[in-house]
Design an enzyme around this catalytic site. Sequence first.
Site, PDB file in Angstrom:
ATOM      1  CD  GLU A 493      -2.840  -1.153   2.489  1.00 22.40           C
ATOM      2  OE1 GLU A 493      -3.134  -0.062   3.012  1.00 22.40           O
ATOM      3  OE2 GLU A 493      -3.280  -2.242   2.903  1.00 22.40           O
ATOM      4  CG  ASP A 608      -8.597  -3.615   5.231  1.00 19.82           C
ATOM      5  OD1 ASP A 608      -8.413  -4.776   5.601  1.00 19.82           O
ATOM      6  OD2 ASP A 608      -7.713  -2.908   4.708  1.00 19.82           O
ATOM      7  CD  GLU A 674      -6.277  -4.025  18.261  1.00 21.68           C
ATOM      8  OE1 GLU A 674      -6.403  -3.273  17.297  1.00 21.68           O
ATOM      9  OE2 GLU A 674      -6.318  -3.658  19.436  1.00 21.68           O
ATOM     10  CG  HIS A 703      -1.835  -1.001  17.935  1.00 19.24           C
ATOM     11  ND1 HIS A 703      -2.237  -2.308  17.814  1.00 19.24           N
ATOM     12  CD2 HIS A 703      -2.611  -0.283  17.100  1.00 19.24           C
ATOM     13  CE1 HIS A 703      -3.243  -2.370  16.957  1.00 19.24           C
ATOM     14  NE2 HIS A 703      -3.488  -1.160  16.499  1.00 19.24           N
TER      15      HIS A 703
HETATM   16  N1  GLN Z   1      -5.068  -2.738   5.024  1.00 22.72           N
HETATM   17  C1  GLN Z   1      -4.910  -1.674   5.961  1.00 22.72           C
HETATM   18  C2  GLN Z   1      -3.445  -1.562   6.380  1.00 22.72           C
HETATM   19  O1  GLN Z   1      -2.798  -2.537   6.475  1.00 22.72           O
HETATM   20  C3  GLN Z   1      -5.746  -1.883   7.188  1.00 22.72           C
HETATM   21  C4  GLN Z   1      -5.630  -0.745   8.152  1.00 22.72           C
HETATM   22  C5  GLN Z   1      -6.574  -0.808   9.300  1.00 22.72           C
HETATM   23  O2  GLN Z   1      -7.139  -1.822   9.591  1.00 22.72           O
HETATM   24  N2  GLN Z   1      -6.758   0.284   9.999  1.00 22.72           N
HETATM   25  O3  GLN Z   1      -2.954  -0.500   6.656  1.00 22.72           O
END
Ligand code: GLN
Length: 765
Positions: A493, A608, A674, A703
């Site tokens: 990305e 997502d 998560e 995180h």
């Molecule tokens: N595909 C997104 C990423 O990896 C998902 C981000 C998210 O869940 N906030 O950044």
Amino acid sequence: MTLALNLGFPRIGERRELKKAVESYWKGETSQEDLLAAGKELRTKHWSLQKNAGIDYPPSNDFSFYDQMLDMSCLLGAVPARYNWSGETVDLDTYFAMARGRQQDGQDVIAMEMTKWFDTNYHYIVPELTKDQSFKISSSKIFDEHAEAKAAGVDTVPVIIGPVTYLSLAKASGAEFETTDLIDRLVPVYADILNRLHEQGALWVQIDEPCLCLDLSAAQKEAYTKAYVELSKLAPNTFISLATYFEGIRDNEALAFSLPVAAISVDLVRYPNQLDSCITKAKETGKGLRLGLVDGRNIWRNDLSASLEKLEKAIAALGADNVQVCSSCSLLHSPFTLENENTLDSELKSWMAFAVQKLDEIATLAKGANEGRDAIADKLADSDAAQASRKSSARIHNKAVQDRLAAATPEMAQRKSPFSTRAQIQREKLGLPAFPTTTIGSFPQTQEIRKARAAFKKGNLDENAYEQAMKDEIGRVVDYQHAVDLDVLVHGEPERNDMVEYFGEQLEGFTFSKLGWVQSYGSRCVKPPIIFGDISRPNAMTVKWAEYAQSLTKKKMKGMLTGPITILQWSFVRNDQPEELTAKQIAFAIRDEVVDLESAGIDIIQIDEAAIREGLPIRKEDWKDYLNWSVEAFRICASGVKDSTQIHTHMCYSEFNDMIEAIAAMDADVISIETSRSQMELLDAFERFQYPNEIGPGVYDIHSPRIPSTEEMTDLLEKAAKVIPVEQLWVNPDCGLKTRGWAEVEPALKNMVDAAKQVRQKLAS
Ligand code: GLN
Ligand code: ZN
């Protein structure tokens, strides 16, 4: 006379001046005096803006250097022991330590918890209270700001968070107890605050009790009565206006109007239906009624004629002195002003109002009520014209999109075969090992990537050079994933600034402001895209990048999209049709992208839905309806493909207990969530409910900068394998890696792949 009032103003400033002032103070570039002066300058400007716009009594103490709940904890002296607070006035450095933690001189004190403010994207600092918590006035901010405004010639209404909302949103620290049990100790301090304000000339105080809009427990209801009866005894001279917002007060209406306060404000944007019953109740109880008619949460221009009708109705029943007009909630959640938006085209702009324009709307409504419609004839005509143009504009209404929705059939939200059949076909086609490894999509967004993207946007980098830079990055990310031996790869990305904005920029029906920032937490602001019209996808959005990435590997490349609910949730949404309909339009656009990815040879596609949980309505009785349409929207995206194409989804949280059935109903082939910080919660949900499809409980907490060991992750996987069948388990981090650096990501993913290999050997052979 009907007054024009405002529940709160965006403190961040027209050009995010507060952000800049606070951050340079944190960096040590400026002094405390500089910061205090910057705060004063903003407050002064904002008061005079409000006054000049015609707000009769602007709010004070709505300003904050970080967060209003944190301010409240300081005002009440609720400072957790770990900050070594002296017990006198809470100083600015203790304040920021509570907000952000403190790492200096060998000290390492963690910050207080932060969480979402109701269903907004604003985050507050959660009060931490102990069972024997004591309270006393420990900050002079509220008094100082009231006096400061007065000195500047502005009579303000100080605003505080109400005692029941404060306690309801607090968490118990140490021994378990009901935080609302502290009400007896808390109310006398509130009374002190009101009395002190009264002494310095504040006749009215606005007490925010948004919790009156929630499903309340018996204990909370009791706390409400107790608190306000006691307060009326201890601070008998203050006129209290109780502010409710973000929902209707609904079944708490009788309770709210039974409280001994002088006035109540109600959110008529979120819950217009409460107008009639609130008028009746206000009449019965002799309270003032404040009509929250101007939307504090969205950017659309008010329909002044319609609002004025409501206002006139209330005035006819209650008399002008007993009715005020105000924002539906604090304007904190609105961007500052439209005046600087010189790139928005004039038609779109004529439909919008940011905070400064909303002030004018409030004042205009009051004026219309007081002086008659003729006195505001021009503004009414403008408003009517804007409403009419918005209703009919070809910019908004796209017949092809509407026809497509009208022709939608239930089968479109249904995969061809049930999961068990699909799983079999996918297993054969994809040939993945047990405990397959993958990541959530993004890889570290390095300075270099950001620079290239910014330069391209500014026109300093041409399209070819930009494309090459992105391709190079994709190549690096793919090479790395080969080296570390991940099973399902991603392109990383690099071309995406933001997971919503990226898609918004390529879809019809979206627009973007230049300075439309709203505070998210502390000094952090977001600039949500604006959905103004029917949504369609003129061109494929991600296919070329996915195809390129797939061309670099024989392994499976996962396509990466953002789902409709997340796009909806993180944008300013049009208010001229139900959100359900807007979500469906986005869903069909994403569906087309999914199908195009499939045709381009992408066999695994992730959609997502990071925000599906935060979109849950405030009232439980509304959940079912929301979950129905949001799940349907997801299924529309996911169901255009063959059985052999594997659909993934990702969610950024693990509190699934109350919605796991809905998540299962989304019917994604694989979901990643998560869990690394809250393993036990996940296991609870999965013991109660057998999740039918495949699932990757995040084993690496992205995180935190910590690098998890292989052993930690094998432990987590073994734990998960106790409640989830081994054939259903995937191995992945708990979110995207874009906020991390390569130095952390490389070893962490290596450990993760090693962990997967170990459990594969141990459990799957
Ligand atoms: N595909 C997104 C990423 O990896 C998902 C981000 C998210 O869940 N906030 O950044
Ligand atoms: Zn996530």
